[in-house]
Design a protein around this motif. Structure first.
Motif, PDB file in Angstrom:
ATOM      1  N   THR A  17      -7.542   7.669 -10.989  1.00 33.19           N
ATOM      2  CA  THR A  17      -8.687   6.983 -10.673  1.00 33.19           C
ATOM      3  C   THR A  17      -8.303   5.594 -11.143  1.00 33.19           C
ATOM      4  N   MET A  18      -7.975   5.423 -12.623  1.00 27.03           N
ATOM      5  CA  MET A  18      -8.024   3.995 -13.084  1.00 27.03           C
ATOM      6  C   MET A  18      -6.611   3.537 -12.528  1.00 27.03           C
ATOM      7  N   GLY A  19      -5.576   4.309 -12.266  1.00 29.62           N
ATOM      8  CA  GLY A  19      -4.313   3.818 -11.852  1.00 29.62           C
ATOM      9  C   GLY A  19      -4.630   3.406 -10.438  1.00 29.62           C
ATOM     10  N   ALA A  20      -5.384   3.848  -9.520  1.00 28.83           N
ATOM     11  CA  ALA A  20      -5.436   3.401  -8.151  1.00 28.83           C
ATOM     12  C   ALA A  20      -6.370   2.508  -7.616  1.00 28.83           C
ATOM     13  N   VAL A  21      -7.674   2.396  -8.588  1.00 30.94           N
ATOM     14  CA  VAL A  21      -8.674   1.404  -8.048  1.00 30.94           C
ATOM     15  C   VAL A  21      -8.261  -0.057  -8.305  1.00 30.94           C
ATOM     16  N   PRO A  22      -7.564  -0.477  -9.317  1.00 34.60           N
ATOM     17  CA  PRO A  22      -7.068  -1.994  -9.380  1.00 34.60           C
ATOM     18  C   PRO A  22      -6.134  -2.316  -8.175  1.00 34.60           C
ATOM     19  N   ALA A  23      -5.440  -1.122  -8.044  1.00 41.57           N
ATOM     20  CA  ALA A  23      -4.469  -1.557  -6.750  1.00 41.57           C
ATOM     21  C   ALA A  23      -5.056  -2.066  -5.605  1.00 41.57           C
ATOM     22  N   LEU A  24      -6.236  -1.790  -5.275  1.00 44.88           N
ATOM     23  CA  LEU A  24      -7.142  -2.379  -4.177  1.00 44.88           C
ATOM     24  C   LEU A  24      -7.311  -3.915  -4.321  1.00 44.88           C
ATOM     25  N   VAL A  25      -7.490  -4.266  -5.733  1.00 47.25           N
ATOM     26  CA  VAL A  25      -7.560  -5.691  -5.844  1.00 47.25           C
ATOM     27  C   VAL A  25      -6.125  -6.589  -5.702  1.00 47.25           C
ATOM     28  N   ILE A  26      -5.029  -5.711  -6.346  1.00 43.62           N
ATOM     29  CA  ILE A  26      -3.549  -6.203  -6.237  1.00 43.62           C
ATOM     30  C   ILE A  26      -3.400  -6.532  -4.699  1.00 43.62           C
ATOM     31  N   LEU A  27      -3.665  -5.817  -3.809  1.00 41.93           N
ATOM     32  CA  LEU A  27      -3.223  -6.029  -2.396  1.00 41.93           C
ATOM     33  C   LEU A  27      -3.810  -7.128  -1.843  1.00 41.93           C
ATOM     34  N   SER A  28      -4.955  -7.775  -2.579  1.00 43.64           N
ATOM     35  CA  SER A  28      -5.381  -8.914  -2.003  1.00 43.64           C
ATOM     36  C   SER A  28      -4.464 -10.232  -2.380  1.00 43.64           C
ATOM     37  N   MET A  29      -3.614 -10.160  -3.072  1.00 47.74           N
ATOM     38  CA  MET A  29      -2.598 -11.268  -3.488  1.00 47.74           C
ATOM     39  C   MET A  29      -2.457 -12.086  -2.391  1.00 47.74           C
ATOM     40  N   VAL A  30      -2.233 -13.240  -2.479  1.00 52.50           N
ATOM     41  CA  VAL A  30      -1.774 -14.318  -1.425  1.00 52.50           C
ATOM     42  C   VAL A  30      -0.373 -14.372  -1.684  1.00 52.50           C
ATOM     43  N   ASP A  31       0.265 -14.238  -2.610  1.00 51.76           N
ATOM     44  CA  ASP A  31       1.791 -14.171  -2.677  1.00 51.76           C
ATOM     45  C   ASP A  31       2.051 -12.708  -2.764  1.00 51.76           C
ATOM     46  N   ARG A  32       2.763 -12.067  -1.739  1.00 48.76           N
ATOM     47  CA  ARG A  32       2.889 -10.625  -1.729  1.00 48.76           C
ATOM     48  C   ARG A  32       4.074 -10.102  -2.440  1.00 48.76           C
ATOM     49  N   ALA A  33       4.802 -11.092  -2.875  1.00 50.00           N
ATOM     50  CA  ALA A  33       6.045 -10.826  -3.578  1.00 50.00           C
ATOM     51  C   ALA A  33       5.715  -9.826  -4.786  1.00 50.00           C
ATOM     52  N   GLY A  34       6.326  -8.750  -4.847  1.00 52.29           N
ATOM     53  CA  GLY A  34       6.186  -7.815  -5.918  1.00 52.29           C
ATOM     54  C   GLY A  34       5.346  -6.379  -5.443  1.00 52.29           C
ATOM     55  N   VAL A  35       4.737  -6.510  -4.341  1.00 48.84           N
ATOM     56  CA  VAL A  35       4.016  -5.395  -3.736  1.00 48.84           C
ATOM     57  C   VAL A  35       4.669  -4.286  -3.679  1.00 48.84           C
ATOM     58  N   CYS A  36       5.890  -4.360  -2.949  1.00 49.25           N
ATOM     59  CA  CYS A  36       6.868  -3.208  -2.543  1.00 49.25           C
ATOM     60  C   CYS A  36       7.022  -2.542  -3.944  1.00 49.25           C
ATOM     61  N   GLU A  37       7.736  -3.507  -5.283  1.00 52.50           N
ATOM     62  CA  GLU A  37       7.916  -2.665  -6.222  1.00 52.50           C
ATOM     63  C   GLU A  37       6.814  -2.148  -7.049  1.00 52.50           C
ATOM     64  N   LEU A  38       5.628  -2.507  -6.982  1.00 48.11           N
ATOM     65  CA  LEU A  38       4.373  -1.887  -7.455  1.00 48.11           C
ATOM     66  C   LEU A  38       4.041  -0.590  -6.709  1.00 48.11           C
ATOM     67  N   ALA A  39       4.022  -0.641  -5.599  1.00 47.42           N
ATOM     68  CA  ALA A  39       3.980   0.642  -4.649  1.00 47.42           C
ATOM     69  C   ALA A  39       4.991   1.746  -5.106  1.00 47.42           C
ATOM     70  N   LEU A  40       6.207   1.275  -5.337  1.00 45.31           N
ATOM     71  CA  LEU A  40       7.366   2.113  -5.535  1.00 45.31           C
ATOM     72  C   LEU A  40       7.292   2.975  -6.962  1.00 45.31           C
ATOM     73  N   GLY A  41       6.731   2.052  -7.911  1.00 47.73           N
ATOM     74  CA  GLY A  41       6.387   2.577  -9.294  1.00 47.73           C
ATOM     75  C   GLY A  41       5.294   3.740  -9.247  1.00 47.73           C
ATOM     76  N   GLY A  42       4.290   3.252  -8.376  1.00 48.11           N
ATOM     77  CA  GLY A  42       3.119   4.143  -8.318  1.00 48.11           C
ATOM     78  C   GLY A  42       3.521   5.652  -7.460  1.00 48.11           C
ATOM     79  N   VAL A  43       4.533   5.373  -6.723  1.00 49.03           N
ATOM     80  CA  VAL A  43       5.058   6.766  -6.165  1.00 49.03           C
ATOM     81  C   VAL A  43       5.778   7.405  -7.340  1.00 49.03           C
ATOM     82  N   PHE A  44       6.346   6.770  -7.891  1.00 49.93           N
ATOM     83  CA  PHE A  44       7.108   7.791  -8.948  1.00 49.93           C
ATOM     84  C   PHE A  44       6.155   8.236 -10.119  1.00 49.93           C
TER      85      PHE A  44
END
Length: 228
Positions: free
Chosen positions: A150-177
């Motif tokens: 839960t703690m790992g997933a909830v802040p991700a919802l905020v991160i998805l609101s980034m104006v600059d989307r650079a890095g989102v793919c890497e964040l998602a990939l790390g989360g998958v691992f």
């Protein structure tokens, strides 16, 4: 590997598994210290420096406490109280590592209106989770696991609101691992060296997230910060 144990008991690794559990996180202690230092020296203002210190400490602390606990479980398991204290520290470090991993994004990126609240809320979550571990260590293993997820997933919802989307793919990939690795975390006694494999998934996930932070938040230089 040894036989699987009931859910209310702790799996006892073989000698080889103990060694693998120690080695698979010990080798990342020095690189994580160096990585945190690199981010600090790349910092261009106080916000970057604070974020680097938080993230570097959380990253190093995760691998260090994990190594200490697994070493204690291997070599001084007869000292039950000492081993239990190391185990608690290991579990607490996970909460602070999650908070530290999100901090650079929450501090250095222009995000949506929830950013300000999540900056301090994530540390409150880490403190609450650590307090639970301190008083109710391993009373409810599934509940503790859900707390981490839960703690790992909830802040991700905020991160998805980034104006600059650079890095989102890497964040998602790390989360998958991290997510896939949980399957091995729960497979002691079913898969040989399951916990060591979990450690490797953690290391890969952390490495991907470090790369994203280094490339998009530090190498890229300062960015407009309207939400601070």
């Amino acid at each position: 590997m040894n036989c699987r144990v009931p859910a209310n008991k702790r799996y006892q690794p073989t000698e080889y598994e103990h060694a693998a559990n120690c080695a698979t996180h010990a080798i990342w202690i020095l690189p994580s210290m160096v990585g945190g230092s690199v981010l600090y020296f790349l910092s261009v203002d106080k916000w970057h420096r604070v974020a680097a210190l938080l993230y570097g400490s959380g990253l190093t602390g995760l691998f260090l406490t994990s190594t200490l606990f697994h070493t204690a479980a291997w070599k001084i398991s007869h000292l039950r109280k000492v081993e239990e204290r190391f185990h608690k520290c290991d579990r607490m470090a996970i909460y602070f590592f999650i908070a530290a991993s999100y901090s650079p994004w929450l501090m250095l990126r222009e995000l949506g209106p929830w950013t300000y609240h999540m900056r301090w809320l994530i540390w409150v979550m880490a403190c609450v989770g650590s307090t639970y571990v301190f008083f109710f260590h391993e009373r409810n293993k599934l509940g503790e696991l859900l707390g981490y997820v839960t703690m790992g997933a909830v802040p991700a919802l905020v991160i998805l609101s980034m104006v600059d989307r650079a890095g989102v793919c890497e964040l998602a990939l790390g989360g998958v691992f991290y997510a896939v690795g949980v399957a091995f975390f729960k497979s002691d006694g079913l898969v040989p060296f399951a916990h060591a494999i979990w450690h490797l998934f953690v290391a890969v996930g952390a490495g991907i997230h470090y790369y994203a932070i280094w490339r998009y938040l530090y190498l890229a230089g300062p960015q407009p910060q309207t939400s601070r």
